[in-house]
Design an enzyme around this catalytic site. Structure first.
Site, short mmCIF file in Angstrom:
data_model
loop_
_atom_site.label_atom_id
_atom_site.label_comp_id
_atom_site.label_asym_id
_atom_site.label_seq_id
_atom_site.Cartn_x
_atom_site.Cartn_y
_atom_site.Cartn_z
N CYS A 61 11.09 15.12 -1.63
CA CYS A 61 9.76 16.04 -2.89
C CYS A 61 9.28 17.00 -1.40
O CYS A 61 8.47 17.57 -1.57
CB CYS A 61 8.64 15.30 -3.50
SG CYS A 61 8.36 14.65 -2.22
N PHE A 360 6.96 3.73 12.28
CA PHE A 360 6.19 3.42 10.99
C PHE A 360 6.42 4.68 10.16
O PHE A 360 6.46 5.68 10.32
CB PHE A 360 4.81 4.20 11.92
CG PHE A 360 3.51 3.63 10.62
CD1 PHE A 360 2.57 3.12 10.99
CD2 PHE A 360 3.92 4.20 9.34
CE1 PHE A 360 1.65 2.46 10.14
CE2 PHE A 360 1.84 4.27 7.97
CZ PHE A 360 1.67 3.19 8.79
N LEU A 371 -5.05 6.29 10.70
CA LEU A 371 -5.46 5.03 10.86
C LEU A 371 -6.21 4.33 10.98
O LEU A 371 -6.06 3.35 9.53
CB LEU A 371 -5.92 5.31 12.68
CG LEU A 371 -5.89 4.31 13.18
CD1 LEU A 371 -4.76 3.85 13.50
CD2 LEU A 371 -6.30 4.92 14.78
N LEU A 427 -15.50 3.41 7.36
CA LEU A 427 -14.77 2.98 8.63
C LEU A 427 -14.82 4.50 9.55
O LEU A 427 -14.43 5.45 8.89
CB LEU A 427 -13.79 2.42 8.70
CG LEU A 427 -12.89 2.17 10.26
CD1 LEU A 427 -14.02 1.54 10.96
CD2 LEU A 427 -11.15 2.21 9.93
N LYS A 445 8.12 -5.11 15.44
CA LYS A 445 8.57 -4.95 14.02
C LYS A 445 10.06 -5.42 13.85
O LYS A 445 10.94 -5.14 14.66
CB LYS A 445 7.91 -2.82 13.76
CG LYS A 445 8.35 -2.80 12.75
CD LYS A 445 7.86 -1.52 12.14
CE LYS A 445 8.47 -1.54 10.23
NZ LYS A 445 7.63 -0.38 10.01
N GLN A 790 27.71 10.81 -16.65
CA GLN A 790 29.06 11.56 -15.81
C GLN A 790 29.98 11.11 -16.99
O GLN A 790 30.59 11.18 -17.16
CB GLN A 790 29.06 9.87 -15.47
CG GLN A 790 28.06 10.32 -13.95
CD GLN A 790 28.45 8.68 -13.67
OE1 GLN A 790 28.15 8.39 -13.51
NE2 GLN A 790 30.17 8.46 -12.78
N ARG A 935 30.76 2.79 -8.15
CA ARG A 935 31.99 3.12 -7.10
C ARG A 935 32.90 2.14 -6.83
O ARG A 935 32.38 0.81 -5.82
CB ARG A 935 31.27 3.77 -5.99
CG ARG A 935 31.99 4.75 -5.19
CD ARG A 935 31.29 5.42 -4.80
NE ARG A 935 32.04 6.75 -3.60
CZ ARG A 935 30.89 7.59 -3.64
NH1 ARG A 935 30.15 7.48 -3.08
NH2 ARG A 935 31.98 8.63 -2.66
N GLU A 1284 36.40 5.90 -4.89
CA GLU A 1284 35.80 5.27 -4.45
C GLU A 1284 36.64 4.07 -3.26
O GLU A 1284 35.86 3.80 -2.65
CB GLU A 1284 36.87 4.34 -5.70
CG GLU A 1284 35.50 4.40 -7.33
CD GLU A 1284 35.89 4.36 -8.18
OE1 GLU A 1284 35.12 2.82 -9.09
OE2 GLU A 1284 37.38 4.29 -8.77
C1 LIG Z 1 6.97 5.69 1.92
C2 LIG Z 1 6.10 4.96 2.84
C3 LIG Z 1 6.19 4.14 3.87
C4 LIG Z 1 4.57 3.18 4.56
N1 LIG Z 1 5.16 2.64 5.94
C5 LIG Z 1 4.19 1.97 6.47
C6 LIG Z 1 4.80 1.25 7.43
O1 LIG Z 1 5.65 1.74 8.01
N2 LIG Z 1 3.67 0.19 8.47
C7 LIG Z 1 2.83 0.12 7.78
O2 LIG Z 1 2.28 -0.44 8.29
N3 LIG Z 1 1.84 0.70 6.29
C8 LIG Z 1 2.93 1.93 5.72
N4 LIG Z 1 3.05 2.52 4.56
C9 LIG Z 1 1.56 2.32 4.13
C10 LIG Z 1 0.41 3.83 3.97
O3 LIG Z 1 0.90 4.60 4.80
C11 LIG Z 1 -0.74 3.23 5.50
O4 LIG Z 1 -1.31 1.84 5.08
C12 LIG Z 1 -1.11 4.43 5.37
O5 LIG Z 1 -1.63 4.08 6.45
C13 LIG Z 1 -2.89 4.42 4.76
O6 LIG Z 1 -3.26 5.60 5.08
P1 LIG Z 1 -3.78 6.75 4.07
O7 LIG Z 1 -4.65 7.79 4.63
O8 LIG Z 1 -2.36 7.29 3.25
O9 LIG Z 1 -4.46 6.03 2.85
P2 LIG Z 1 -5.35 6.46 2.05
O10 LIG Z 1 -3.98 5.75 0.60
O11 LIG Z 1 -5.81 7.55 2.00
O12 LIG Z 1 -6.70 5.26 1.36
C14 LIG Z 1 -6.33 3.55 1.25
C15 LIG Z 1 -7.41 3.13 1.94
O13 LIG Z 1 -8.34 3.04 3.34
C16 LIG Z 1 -9.65 3.15 2.52
N5 LIG Z 1 -10.04 3.71 3.21
C17 LIG Z 1 -9.62 5.24 3.88
N6 LIG Z 1 -10.27 6.02 5.37
C18 LIG Z 1 -11.68 4.71 4.67
C19 LIG Z 1 -12.24 4.70 5.69
N7 LIG Z 1 -12.47 5.78 6.64
N8 LIG Z 1 -13.24 4.23 5.66
C20 LIG Z 1 -12.92 2.90 4.63
N9 LIG Z 1 -11.75 3.23 3.40
C21 LIG Z 1 -11.25 4.07 4.29
C22 LIG Z 1 -9.60 4.12 1.14
O14 LIG Z 1 -10.80 4.11 0.92
C23 LIG Z 1 -8.46 3.17 -0.13
O15 LIG Z 1 -8.27 2.12 -0.27
C24 LIG Z 1 3.49 3.29 4.12
C25 LIG Z 1 3.26 3.99 2.54
C26 LIG Z 1 3.89 4.46 2.15
C27 LIG Z 1 3.83 5.48 1.48
S1 FES Z 2 9.91 11.93 -4.89
FE1 FES Z 2 8.13 12.22 -2.88
S2 FES Z 2 9.23 11.21 -1.00
FE2 FES Z 2 10.67 10.55 -3.14
#
Ligand SMILES: Cc1cc2nc3c(=O)[nH]c(=O)nc-3n(C[C@H](O)[C@H](O)[C@H](O)COP(=O)(O)OP(=O)(O)OC[C@H]3O[C@@H](n4cnc5c(N)ncnc54)[C@H](O)[C@@H]3O)c2cc1C
Ligand code: FES
Ligand code: FES
Length: 1352
Positions: A61, A360, A371, A427, A445, A790, A935, A1284
């Site tokens: 996407c 990450f 963060l 935060l 990691k 298929q 496959r 295959e």
């Molecule tokens: C495909 C995928 C891969 C990922 N890989 C990793 C990885 O390798 N390692 C890892 O550690 N994580 C991973 N994650 C988890 C995630 O990406 C992280 O935790 C990311 O940093 C979350 O940030 P965000 O801004 O998207 O959070 P959001 O979804 O926008 O928010 C997350 C939560 O934090 C709270 N929040 C955000 N900001 C604040 C603030 N300022 N004060 C108070 N509360 C707050 C929100 O209320 C919410 O509950 C992955 C996620 C996905 C979908």
């Molecule tokens: S459909 Fe969005 S990442 Fe897979």
């Protein structure tokens, strides 16, 4: 409360303004719960952007989001996952989708051109995502480096290509080494396309050329130049809008949810005070997942992107303070700058955080995730929190009443996903501090897949020494993945403080950590012993690293690190992959217009790269269309006591809820035996068993209603694993068996007998496009089915049976399928059946596209196998007798399991002559979703078992496994266990060429040297052959039909019974038709596969589609040629068009239907004689790997494949199949692990938890050679099947790993055969490399606890 906030809270919804592909969009009532992907696909009809997972894990996407950044006055372009991006977060953004950068009608963008022309698009479902990741990279950096290219695709998955051709195409944009991408004369790419210089030096180019071999699958010199100045401009209006609305706060409302976008910290604090239950959303990478998959409902969402304090980066006296909403990508680039500009001792903390950020997620996630989001999610497996806790990052929290500043320590996380932060608090920032002299920080990691994977255990260790000394002053050891929160090992730190850094400290640390970092044997995540071992192993790495650093700094009395241990301190850097593909060119006299044998591009590749190619769910909604959602069992085996649909039925949008009693025809279905219910009746037999369906006006409502249905069950005893099935004797009939020779005599003659056991795990197909069906009722009794199947004919007969109507009323149409791999032969019907039922009953079009988690839950996959073998062999290694029993886990219905068992048994000896042999396969009936075709159809499992006993023989005799393999290889004239005489055996040719190309003897010696010099990193090597029988087991399936229409303008419409699932079948059929009729390919078109055009087609599978359909196409062309011949004879100077016209005016039928049945197949199981297979495909692969014995991580250093595909119909497509299948096999044997709870619940239901190979998993050096001069007179134009067989060659990676592990075991005195189950995951590799650390973390006694996951 601030009055502005009051106004914001009370005001109505604002307008959302953004641009899509340069066009302004004003959305008056945007829904805060809507994602950008849904909006693009369903509201704007921009279906080029695909839905593959909805959880940010596949990249299908990907779009580019651009904004004008006011502070820097610069444009920012980010690749983003549209499936997670909330629509409301896009105010004043410009969105570019794949449709916005180029089209086949106008002009392709160079990115689109290069991926398609380099053969980087097979099924094409992932292609728009790759295109947009590359496009965004180029918008930011028109001349990227290889590492950036690699990083750009960390978040994109492809299940078809094996990534090599994608990288090859995009490498032409790279400028290292002054490469111009093929534009200039003499460019390295033109001379020797895509070949890495280092690898190239080893290859004899001239010799290959003399032999008529080519390495050019595409010609980069034909690519249009890439001119970054010609890109679509950022809408000027958006710049002025951004400037004028700088400080606007916004609110968007829907009946269920409100989205606030405050513009000051005060407003944010007011809002959080008023709505403490609200969620702050930045990247939405957590919140989005919670809403979609965990049924969380958040009525208030707050976006802090306009709050300056949360988006700033401040350099303070003590460190760098990051606003909580700063994206991880920004954090990375700020820290990289600091590392470049500050002295190394000051940036220990920064480098430790950077090490985590490198692994990450993928680029798309890092671009948006914040963060603060990572901290506040408080995940126990967060990557960053151990780093922040270990280095005591300073957090600033605010609420309306004040400020709190605290250091992140052991008290910050108060429980699973909980922190000390109050609901009304925000935060604001996190400060990473500068390190001091004498301080060292390192991060580690471990994960299943190195890239884009959540961690198993993460650790950050932070030690400070007394000045100029190795005495520990302070130590903080933080771990993720070792409990419900990130933890500090306080006891161990206390025990080590004041000690000198040396062996004694190490011993204390290990025994203390082993005591302190314990886990309950049943704890979530499982792998308990492994996780505990990792704690010690990671600390050991840290210990050695610091020891070495102290010595380098000249600190006195520090122990010397033995040179062979130093490898444990090395940090992994992804190498730049390189590759070679070699094939035989067409004979010199072949007509230029005759494209058979030439590397013609996939005919839809360009459309796929521009997003114009339509897949089933891309069809525009039909008038009055409804959406269907499944109601699935949550129990493995139970009686259904009651179903309460009252809530669902009361929802205004719900049109109907249907159950078994609503089926007008038969509720029994199944591809071979009708032994499964379309909808469960009274009893459920697996988690995911479909009980009923909800049909509603919208997808969201249908899904919501389905979730609201309450079902009461009475549990019945459930059988989940093969072991449990054996204990309960729960088997399907018949037992498949094959025997030849005198087993008893064979074992008697043997000098040695070995017995062994091996478990081979199942595999999820993970086609990028999930199952989808649209059913449209026509007239009173007809129905049109658009499906991603298929097997259209099978779908047709299943639907007809369910509806109780004749097949001639059901037309099944398949344009193209976004990957199938066998998973859409029969299991696609479970969707088609119910969608057709709903459409038929309600007389309205009905659609259903399974969500990824549903698809994984309900459709089943490759059969897990357990094998017990006994093998007898001579002192020289000659195999004399083999007795093997396989158990396969078939699940709750037969599907094709008996056929799979048959294929498994008839391939049990792989490529080796075994004079006395017996194989049996017992198919277990369990309470798992029915497993199905995949496959290889059972052969990969048994070939792995076969190679396992071969490698056990080698270990027993202390010989190199390749010697044992070579000794036992089949030769011309040998008989298989089913008494088929082998003719035209090219196995030894493949073997010799592979050994030669891979320089195996040289490499063996080098590996032995390497292993002597390195204690903790070991290399291994394996060469493995494959022999793969080609034919459908069921004789009647070995047939095909084709239909060719010639229109009066000379254009040709070709139809055949095969479906295009990415394997390039239509392309090959067009090539065949082009040769058959003697016309250019441009005159021929394949529109779709339809049961109304070609009846009674066999499933697209068994690698047979080109052979069968191709022969049918050729026969059809012959019929038409005969009809046209008189006109050619009459007018030899004429042309195709004139002959066609003349024939037409003469009332000649210009449509013809052709047919083909494979000859000579007459195997009789009663006498074990006759011909079972039409012919055999052969190949050999040599792989080299490197393992980290302390973590279990591995990388594939090289794979050299020699594959016999006969005279290739299309070398580009065939090489694509070889590489794609090989990588799928690499996933099967090393990475992909389906985890089930003991109660039969599938725990791995998406790319987040189920890891298919990513771009970082391809061999560093990949060489593919199509065997030259190997025409196969048994198939079309002397070609061979290819879909295959190459998958099985991935066993070479598995056995190279086993080879490396064996060397590691020798270090602790362990020799001889040992069991390594498949997949060889990091956990299994680590635990097999037994050492002092594994001993300290023994596995809990089985039976004394309920494990989190079981081996099924
Ligand atoms: C495909 C995928 C891969 C990922 N890989 C990793 C990885 O390798 N390692 C890892 O550690 N994580 C991973 N994650 C988890 C995630 O990406 C992280 O935790 C990311 O940093 C979350 O940030 P965000 O801004 O998207 O959070 P959001 O979804 O926008 O928010 C997350 C939560 O934090 C709270 N929040 C955000 N900001 C604040 C603030 N300022 N004060 C108070 N509360 C707050 C929100 O209320 C919410 O509950 C992955 C996620 C996905 C979908
Ligand atoms: S459909 Fe969005 S990442 Fe897979
Ligand atoms: S081409 Fe990549 S998933 Fe099919």
């Amino acid at each position: 409360m601030n009055t502005k906030t009051q106004v914001l809270i009370e005001s109505g919804s604002d307008e959302l303004i953004f641009f899509v592909n340069g066009k302004k969009v004003v959305e008056k009532n945007p829904d805060p719960e809507m994602t950008l992907l849904f909006y693009l696909r369903k509201k704007l009809g921009l279906t080029g952007t695909k839905l593959g997972c909805a959880e940010g894990g596949c990249g299908a996407c990907t779009v580019m989001i651009s904004r004008f950044h006011l502070d820097s006055q610069r444009l920012l372009h980010l690749a983003v996952n549209a499936c997670l991006a909330p629509l409301c977060s896009l105010h004043l953004a410009a969105i570019t989708t794949v449709e916005g950068i180029g089209s086949t009608a106008q002009k392709l963008h160079p990115v689109q051109e290069r991926i398609s022309h380099a053969h980087g698009s097979q099924c094409g479902f992932c292609t728009p995502g790759f295109v947009m990741s590359m496009y965004a990279l180029l918008r930011n950096n028109p001349a990227p480096h290889m590492e950036q290219l690699h990083q750009a695709f960390q978040g994109n998955l492809c299940r078809c290509t094996g990534y090599r051709p994608i990288l090859e195409g995009f490498k032409t944009f790279i400028q290292n080494g002054g490469c111009c991408g093929g534009r200039a004369n003499g460019c390295c790419m033109n001379q020797n396309q895509g070949v890495d210089q280092g690898l190239d030096q080893d290859l004899d180019l001239d010799l290959d050329r003399d032999l008529g071999l080519s390495r050019a699958l595409f010609d980069p010199s034909e690519f249009m130049p890439f001119d970054p100045t010609q890109e679509v401009i950022f809408p000027p209006e958006l710049i002025s809008l951004t400037r004028s609305r700088k400080s606007c706060s916004l609110v968007f409302r829907s009946p269920h949810c409100t989205w606030f976008q405050p513009n000051s910290l005060d407003q944010l604090l007011d809002l959080k005070w008023t709505h403490p239950e609200s969620r702050i959303v930045v990247g939405n990478t957590e919140v989005g997942i919670e809403v979609k998959f965990k049924n969380m409902v958040y009525p208030v969402l707050i976006s802090p992107t306009q709050v300056p304090e949360l988006n700033s980066v401040q350099h303070t006296e003590t460190g760098i303070k990051f606003g909580a909403a700063v994206s991880l990508d920004q954090v990375e680039s700020v820290l990289q700058d600091a590392v470049m500009s500050l002295p190394a001792w000051q940036t220990e903390v920064f480098r430790a955080v950077l090490e985590h950020l490198r692994w990450f997620a993928g680029k798309q996630i890092r671009n948006v995730a914040a963060l603060g989001g990572n901290i506040m999610t408080a995940s126990p497996i967060s990557d960053l929190n151990p780093a922040l806790m270990s280095t005591a990052a300073i957090l600033t929290l605010r609420d309306r009443e004040g400020i709190r500043v605290l250091q992140m320590d052991q008290d910050f996380f108060t429980g699973y996903r909980r922190t000390t932060v109050h609901p009304a608090e925000v935060l604001v920032s996190a400060e990473l501090t500068y390190s001091q002299q004498g301080q060292f920080v390192r991060s580690y990691k471990t994960s299943r897949r190195r890239e884009d994977d959540i961690s198993i255990v993460t650790a950050t260790f932070n030690v400070t020494f007394e000045p100029e000394s190795s005495r520990v002053q302070d130590l903080r050891l933080a771990f993720g993945g070792m409990g419900p929160t990130t933890v500090l090992a306080l006891k161990t730190s206390n025990a080590l403080r004041g000690r000198m850094w040396g062996e004694e400290l190490l011993q204390t640390a290990c025994s203390s950590l082993a005591d302190e970092m314990t886990l309950d044997p049943s704890c979530p995540g499982g792998m308990v012993s492994y996780r505990r071992t990792l704690v010690l192993s990671l600390f050991y790495k840290f210990y050695l690293t610091i020891l070495q650093s102290l010595r380098e700094q000249g600190v006195e009395q520090v122990e010397l690190v033995p040179s062979e241990w130093l490898c444990a301190t090395k940090v992994f850097h992804p190498p730049a992959p390189s590759s070679v593909q070699v094939y035989q060119t067409v004979p010199s006299g072949q007509d230029l217009e005759d494209v058979v044998g030439r590397p013609l591009m996939h005919v839809s590749a360009e459309k796929q790269a521009t997003g114009e190619a339509q897949y089933c769910d891309d069809l525009r909604p039909a008038d009055n269309e409804l959406y269907l959602s499944l109601i699935c069992s949550t129990r493995a085996h139970a009686k259904v006591l009651s179903i309460d649909c009252s809530k669902a039925r009361a929802m205004p949008s719900v049109v109907s809820v249907l159950f078994a009693e609503d089926i007008p025809g038969s509720n029994w279905t199944g591809p071979v035996v009708q032994d499964e219910n379309v909808l469960a009746q009274g009893e459920v037999t697996c988690v995911g068993h479909i009980i009923g369906v909800v049909v509603a006006e919208t997808q969201a409502d249908a899904q919501k209603a389905a979730k609201s249905i309450k079902i009461q069950y009475q549990d019945l005893p459930a059988i989940i694993t093969i072991q449990e099935a054996i204990e309960a004797q729960s088997f399907y009939e018949p037992i498949v068996a094959l025997q030849r020779g005198d087993l008893e005599a064979g074992f008697k003659q043997s000098d040695h007998i070995l017995e062994g056991e091996l478990h081979v795990g199942g595999q999820e197909h993970f086609y990028l496009e999930t199952n989808v069906t649209l059913a449209v009722p026509r007239d009173q009794d007809e129905i049109e089915i658009f499906s991603s199947t298929q097997s259209p004919s099978q779908t047709q007969s299943c639907v007809a049976r369910v509806l109780g109507i004749p097949s001639n009323r059901v037309d099944v149409r398949v344009k193209r399928v976004g990957g199938g791999f066998g998973g859409k032969v029969s299991r696609s019907n479970i969707v088609s059946n119910v969608v057709a039922l709903a459409a038929h009953r309600l007389r309205r079009p009905v659609r259903c596209m399974l969500d990824r988690d549903e698809d994984m839950l309900v459709t089943g996959g490759r059969h897990p196998f357990c094998a017990k073998y006994k093998v007898g062999f001579s002192e020289s290694g000659q195999v004399l007798a083999l007795d093997v029993t396989y158990y396969s886990n078939a699940g709750n219905s037969m599907d094709g399991s008996i056929l799979v068992a048959h294929e498994a048994v008839v391939h049990m000896e792989n490529s080796y002559l075994v004079p006395n042999i017996r194989g049996r396969c017992i198919v277990c009936r369990t309470h798992l979703p029915s497993n199905t075709a995949f496959r290889g159809f059972g052969t990969p499992q048994t070939m792995l078992v076969c190679e396992d006993w071969i490698s056990a023989i080698a270990l027993k005799l202390g010989r190199a496994p390749e010697q044992i393999r070579e000794l036992n290889l089949y030769s011309e004239g040998d008989r298989t266990p089913y008494n088929q005489v082998l003719e035209g055996v090219t196995l030894r040719r493949c073997w010799d060429e592979c050994l030669d190309r891979a320089k195996i003897h040289e490499r063996r010696a080098q590996i032995q040297d390497f292993n002597r010099q390195n204690r903790w990193i070991k290399q291994g090597l394996a060469v493995v052959p494959t022999k793969f029988g080609i034919a459908f087991k069921e004789l009647f399936l070995n047939q095909a039909g084709a239909l060719v229409h010639i229109y009066t303008d000379g254009s040709v419409l070709l139809a055949h019974g095969g479906t295009e699932i990415g394997q390039g079948l239509h392309t090959k059929m067009i090539q065949v038709c082009s040769r058959g009729l003697g016309i250019p390919v441009t005159k021929i078109h394949v529109c779709e596969t339809s049961t109304h055009s070609v009846a009674n087609s066999s499933p697209t599978g068994a690698s047979m589609s080109s052979d069968l359909n191709g022969a049918a196409v050729r026969n059809t062309c012959e019929i038409l040629n005969q009809r046209l011949q008189p006109y050619k004879d009459r007018d030899p100077q004429g042309n195709w068009e004139s002959w066609v016209k003349a024939a037409y005016f003469d009332r000649v039928n210009l449509s013809a239907n052709g047919f083909y049945r494979a000859p000579e197949l007459d195997y009789d199981s009663k006498t074990n004689s006759g011909r079972m297979f039409h012919y055999f495909a052969y190949g050999v692969c040599c792989s080299e790997v490197e393992i980290d014995c302390l973590t279990g991580a591995h990388k594939t250093l090289s794979s050299t494949i020699v594959m016999d595909v006969g005279n290739s119909l299309n070398p580009a497509i065939d090489i694509g199949q070889v590489e794609g299948a090989f990588m799928q096999g690499v996933g099967l044997f090393t990475l992909e692990q389906l985890l089930y709870s003991p109660d039969g619940v599938l725990l791995t239901r998406g790319p987040g938890t189920y890891k298919i190979p990513g771009v970082g998993d391809i061999p560093t050096q990949l060489q593919v050679y199509l065997l030259r001069d190997a025409p196969n007179d048994k198939a079309l134009y002397c070609s061979k099947a290819v879909g295959e067989p190459p998958l099985c060659l991935a066993t070479s990676v598995f056995f190279a790993l086993k080879d490396a592990i064996a060397t590691s075991r020798l270090e602790v005195g362990l020799s001889g055969p040992f069991q390594l189950d498949s997949p060889a995951t990091a956990e299994r590799i680590r635990m097999a490399c037994a050492d002092r650390f594994t001993k300290m973390c023994p596995v809990a006694e089985p039976g004394t606890y309920k494990p989190w996951a079981v081996v099924v």
